[in-house]
Design an enzyme around this catalytic site. Structure first.
Site, PDB file in Angstrom:
ATOM      1  N   PRO A 212       0.796  -1.227  -0.020  1.00 19.34           N
ATOM      2  CA  PRO A 212       0.031   0.152   0.003  1.00 19.34           C
ATOM      3  C   PRO A 212       0.895   1.358  -0.140  1.00 19.34           C
ATOM      4  CG  PRO A 212      -0.712  -1.300   1.781  1.00 19.34           C
ATOM      5  CD  PRO A 212       0.662  -1.785   1.239  1.00 19.34           C
ATOM      6  N   GLY A 214       2.780   4.657   1.186  1.00 24.56           N
ATOM      7  CA  GLY A 214       3.273   4.904   2.211  1.00 24.56           C
ATOM      8  C   GLY A 214       3.734   4.101   3.178  1.00 24.56           C
ATOM      9  N   GLY A 216       6.713   2.567   2.716  1.00 25.42           N
ATOM     10  CA  GLY A 216       8.238   2.835   2.722  1.00 25.42           C
ATOM     11  C   GLY A 216       8.972   1.893   1.543  1.00 25.42           C
ATOM     12  N   HIS A 432     -26.692   8.244  20.755  1.00 25.05           N
ATOM     13  CA  HIS A 432     -26.345   7.541  19.546  1.00 25.05           C
ATOM     14  C   HIS A 432     -24.859   6.871  19.889  1.00 25.05           C
ATOM     15  CE1 HIS A 432     -25.625   6.956  15.125  1.00 25.05           C
ATOM     16  NE2 HIS A 432     -24.436   6.928  15.676  1.00 25.05           N
ATOM     17  N   GLU A 433     -23.991   7.606  20.388  1.00 27.21           N
ATOM     18  CA  GLU A 433     -22.500   7.142  20.598  1.00 27.21           C
ATOM     19  C   GLU A 433     -22.859   5.825  21.698  1.00 27.21           C
ATOM     20  OE1 GLU A 433     -20.429   7.432  18.782  1.00 27.21           O
ATOM     21  OE2 GLU A 433     -21.086   9.054  17.647  1.00 27.21           O
TER      22      GLU A 433
HETATM   23  P1  ADP Z   1       5.957   4.347  -0.648  1.00 27.69           P
HETATM   24  O1  ADP Z   1       6.930   4.570  -1.481  1.00 27.69           O
HETATM   25  O2  ADP Z   1       5.767   3.068  -0.319  1.00 27.69           O
HETATM   26  O3  ADP Z   1       4.639   4.947  -1.053  1.00 27.69           O
HETATM   27  P2  ADP Z   1       7.763   5.975   0.861  1.00 27.69           P
HETATM   28  O4  ADP Z   1       9.026   5.122   0.752  1.00 27.69           O
HETATM   29  O5  ADP Z   1       7.794   6.998  -0.088  1.00 27.69           O
HETATM   30  O6  ADP Z   1       6.468   5.247   0.677  1.00 27.69           O
HETATM   31  O7  ADP Z   1       7.466   6.432   2.362  1.00 27.69           O
HETATM   32  C1  ADP Z   1       7.093   7.814   2.723  1.00 27.69           C
HETATM   33  C2  ADP Z   1       7.641   8.203   4.041  1.00 27.69           C
HETATM   34  O8  ADP Z   1       7.064   7.542   4.975  1.00 27.69           O
HETATM   35  C3  ADP Z   1       9.266   7.972   4.000  1.00 27.69           C
HETATM   36  O9  ADP Z   1       9.967   8.954   3.479  1.00 27.69           O
HETATM   37  C4  ADP Z   1       9.553   7.712   5.296  1.00 27.69           C
HETATM   38  O10 ADP Z   1       9.753   8.703   5.951  1.00 27.69           O
HETATM   39  C5  ADP Z   1       8.170   7.336   5.992  1.00 27.69           C
HETATM   40  N1  ADP Z   1       8.073   5.585   6.286  1.00 27.69           N
HETATM   41  C6  ADP Z   1       7.507   4.889   5.433  1.00 27.69           C
HETATM   42  N2  ADP Z   1       7.701   3.728   5.937  1.00 27.69           N
HETATM   43  C7  ADP Z   1       8.692   3.660   6.977  1.00 27.69           C
HETATM   44  C8  ADP Z   1       9.395   2.840   7.662  1.00 27.69           C
HETATM   45  N3  ADP Z   1       9.136   1.361   7.597  1.00 27.69           N
HETATM   46  N4  ADP Z   1      10.557   3.279   8.271  1.00 27.69           N
HETATM   47  C9  ADP Z   1      10.507   4.527   8.334  1.00 27.69           C
HETATM   48  N5  ADP Z   1      10.059   5.647   7.679  1.00 27.69           N
HETATM   49  C10 ADP Z   1       9.054   5.056   6.915  1.00 27.69           C
HETATM   50 ZN    ZN Z   2     -22.707   5.813  14.788  1.00 25.74          ZN
END
Ligand code: ADP
Ligand code: ZN
Ligand code: MG
Length: 627
Positions: A212, A214, A216, A432-433
């Site tokens: 997914p 973000g 890394g 509700h909550e």
């Molecule tokens: P992707 O390429 O998978 O979309 P990125 O490598 O660009 O994600 O990650 C975005 C930022 O999130 C990185 O620059 C880093 O700072 C942070 N990040 C994501 N995963 C990690 C991880 N496992 N450890 C440390 N930082 C992370």
């Molecule tokens: Zn609700």
């Protein structure tokens, strides 16, 4: 190579101008220079010489115009064209026609003065050469201007980002142990290629990082280069795809050429799905993309992996990739970079907390506990948000409070002070909550409540109930799914019981409950009507939960029926539970109305239940939108 990098906003002469210059030069060359070079030699001769040539059978053809006779001799040589010309006699020579006839000279038809093949070829090559040279020079100037900041060694190739060392190591990547283990071999290979080639082993040419957004992937690729201490060449998939057909392919060639020249090194193609989309997709046929992909496939086959070039690519949509990309010898290794688990989240928070000044008693574990499903990028964002909040509060250090607030902001949005609920509305939201929370407490297969709040958020939620699981969950039983739907129904059921009318506040609950019920029927095989049968499949592994199915309208109606049955049963159950416990519902709602926030522990105390659950993971929350 056309280059339209717009990354830095420097003022620049439009590329259009350069094309215009090139056009003018090419035009001048072809209109003036070429005809000049191509012109055949014409020799003036006298009329008597002409007659003599006719009589000695030296002429094959003449063209007679008003006052000039053009003569093509019999020994005409195409490589060195020579024509003769002579003026007409003022007194018309009546004998000339019979004379020409007698010697078999062709006349009457025009002579097309032909230039030599050689000269036309030379002029053609010259035109092409000069324009290419010009084009190249201009493009160099343009790309220098635009890419001033990007370092690139070897040939200037515009958009390839080359880094001699990335400065990232595995220390910067927290968690993701499986991915790192898989990449260690690649690092070893880059460092000691001999060890592998001597025994006759071939290392994979490429590895595909999937997961997914973000999580890394880009970071890991850089860390591999950093660990192996080799240069890093990267290009994003979308940068291959240009308006001009063939540009992408030439970029691929450049990339591989540079890589081979600088071996050992890492070539990284980010977001490879931009070019690697399956080619049999009829809808969005795209010549340029296909050409680029074909070039990439060819290059991957062509280069010698023993030189120490490893290709890494990243994508979050592996299912759309062309099969040809994934076959052995190309990206045959797949490294899953998934969302971090509890330990992973703790580690990532620690990595990013290094650069932020924090108070001594910070509990990052608590933050990790309350952020299931967050990616590395989200966690980085939480730390940064906390730092920003500390600055806003004129503090010199980040405290736990800022961190906790940052989590809530990232998960639920900012507290919205401007939304003032009327007394009546506030009471509805409280009921509700508490409806959610109480149903959850009364059922056995649910997750403990961690927080109940009725403070409006910028995300549109007027309040929410946060539930946190006892431990990390990988499977969901049918009963758990049903209980989840019942808890979701609890909010609306509570409103109905207390006020005898219902509000729009449950829209988000209804959506989630329907989604889950539908998934139970179509993908989890949990309905009585269909049982163990797949009706829909997920369309994307990592990006979203969208599904698609192929069934008749009749079946669609039956699915709707089955979904409705599940939801109706759950709603009925929630209503019964709350009616049976109306006293508790009233008591808790009153307290929430007063306090606006109730923690999980307070909630259990009020209910008289022993809190046995402390380990937490995988949280669900019921936001109640006011729409
Ligand atoms: P992707 O390429 O998978 O979309 P990125 O490598 O660009 O994600 O990650 C975005 C930022 O999130 C990185 O620059 C880093 O700072 C942070 N990040 C994501 N995963 C990690 C991880 N496992 N450890 C440390 N930082 C992370
Ligand atoms: Zn609700
Ligand atoms: Mg990325």
């Amino acid at each position: 190579m056309p280059n339209e990098n717009k990354k830095n906003g420097k003022k620049k002469i439009p590329v259009f101008t350069y094309y215009l210059i090139i056009l003018v030069v090419v035009f001048l060359i072809s209109m003036v220079l070429v005809p000049m070079m191509n012109r055949p030699v014409i020799k003036e001769i006298s009329y008597s010489e002409f007659i003599e040539m006719v009589e000695t059978d030296k002429i094959s053809k003449v063209e007679i115009t008003n006052n000039v006779i053009t003569i093509e001799p019999k020994d005409f040589d195409k490589e060195k064209p020579v024509y003769y010309e002579t003026g007409m006699l003022v007194i018309y020579d009546e004998e000339v026609v019979p004379l020409l006839k007698a010697h078999g000279v062709d006349f009457g038809s025009p002579i097309q003065e032909e230039g030599s093949m050689l000269t036309s070829i030379i002029s053609f090559v010259l035109t092409l050469g000069v324009s290419w040279l010009l084009f190249f020079l201009i493009m160099r100037v343009v790309s220098k201007k635009m890419n001033g900041g990007v370092m690139s060694f070897g040939k200037s190739t515009g958009k390839i980002y080359a880094e001699k060392s990335t400065g990232k190591t595995f220390e910067d990547v927290a968690g993701q142990e499986e991915a790192k283990t898989a990449l260690v071999e690649i690092i070893d290979f880059l460092n000691n290629p001999k060890k592998y080639t001597e025994i006759g082993a071939k290392l994979p040419k490429g590895a595909l990082l999937v997961g997914p957004p973000g999580t890394g992937k880009t970071l890991l690729a850089k860390a591999v280069a950093g660990e192996a201490k080799v240069p890093f060449f990267s290009l994003s998939g979308s940068e291959f795809v240009e308006m001009f057909v063939g540009v992408g392919a030439s970029r691929v060639r450049d990339l591989f050429k540079q890589a081979v020249d600088n071996a050992p090194c890492i070539v990284f193609i980010d977001e490879i799905d931009a070019i690697g989309k399956s080619r049999d997709n009829v809808m969005g046929g795209n010549d340029e993309r296909e050409q680029t992909l074909n070039q990439l496939l060819a290059e991957m086959d062509g280069f010698d992996s023993s030189k120490g070039v490893v290709i890494l690519a990243a994508t979050n949509r592996p299912e759309v990739l062309d099969k040809a990309l994934l076959r052995p010898g190309r990206f045959d290794r797949r490294i899953i970079v998934d969302l971090p688990d509890l330990e992973g989240r703790k580690a990532i928070l620690k990595v990013h907390a290094r650069h932020v000044i924090m108070e001594g008693d910070i509990d990052l574990d608590a933050i990790a506990l309350s952020t299931p499903g967050a990616s590395g990028a989200d966690l980085e964002n939480i730390i940064n948000e906390a730092a920003l909040r500390a600055v806003r509060a004129k503090k010199t250090k980040v405290s736990q409070k800022e961190l906790a607030d940052a989590v809530e902001v990232v998960i639920a949005g900012e507290e919205k002070k401007s939304t003032v609920l009327s007394e009546k509305e506030k009471r509805v939201v409280a009921y509700h909550e508490i409806g959610h929370a109480l149903v959850s407490a009364l059922l056995t297969h649910t997750e403990p409540v961690q927080k109940i709040t009725i403070i409006p958020r910028t995300s549109g939620a007027l309040g929410y109930t946060m539930q946190v699981a006892k431990e990390e969950k990988h499977l969901m039983s049918k009963q758990e799914a049903l209980d989840d739907i019942t808890v979701l129904a609890g909010g609306r059921a509570s409103e109905e019981i207390q006020f005898g009318e219902i509000t729009t506040g449950a829209s988000n609950d209804i959506m989630k409950a329907t989604r889950l019920a539908r998934a139970m029927v179509t993908t989890y095989g949990m309905s009585e009507e269909f049982g163990f049968m797949c009706l829909e499949q997920r369309t994307s592994m990592f990006l979203n939960d969208n599904t698609s199915g192929d069934y008749s309208d009749d079946t669609a109606a039956k699915i709707d029926g089955a979904v409705k049955k599940i939801i109706d049963q759950c709603y009925e159950k929630a209503k019964n539970l709350l009616t049976e416990n109306k006293d508790k519902l009233d008591m808790l709602s009153d307290i929430l109305y007063e306090k606006e926030n109730i923690t999980g522990k307070e909630f259990l105390d009020l209910l008289g239940i022993e809190p046995e659950k402390t380990e937490t993971e995988a949280e669900t929350k019921h936001e109640d939108e006011n729409e």
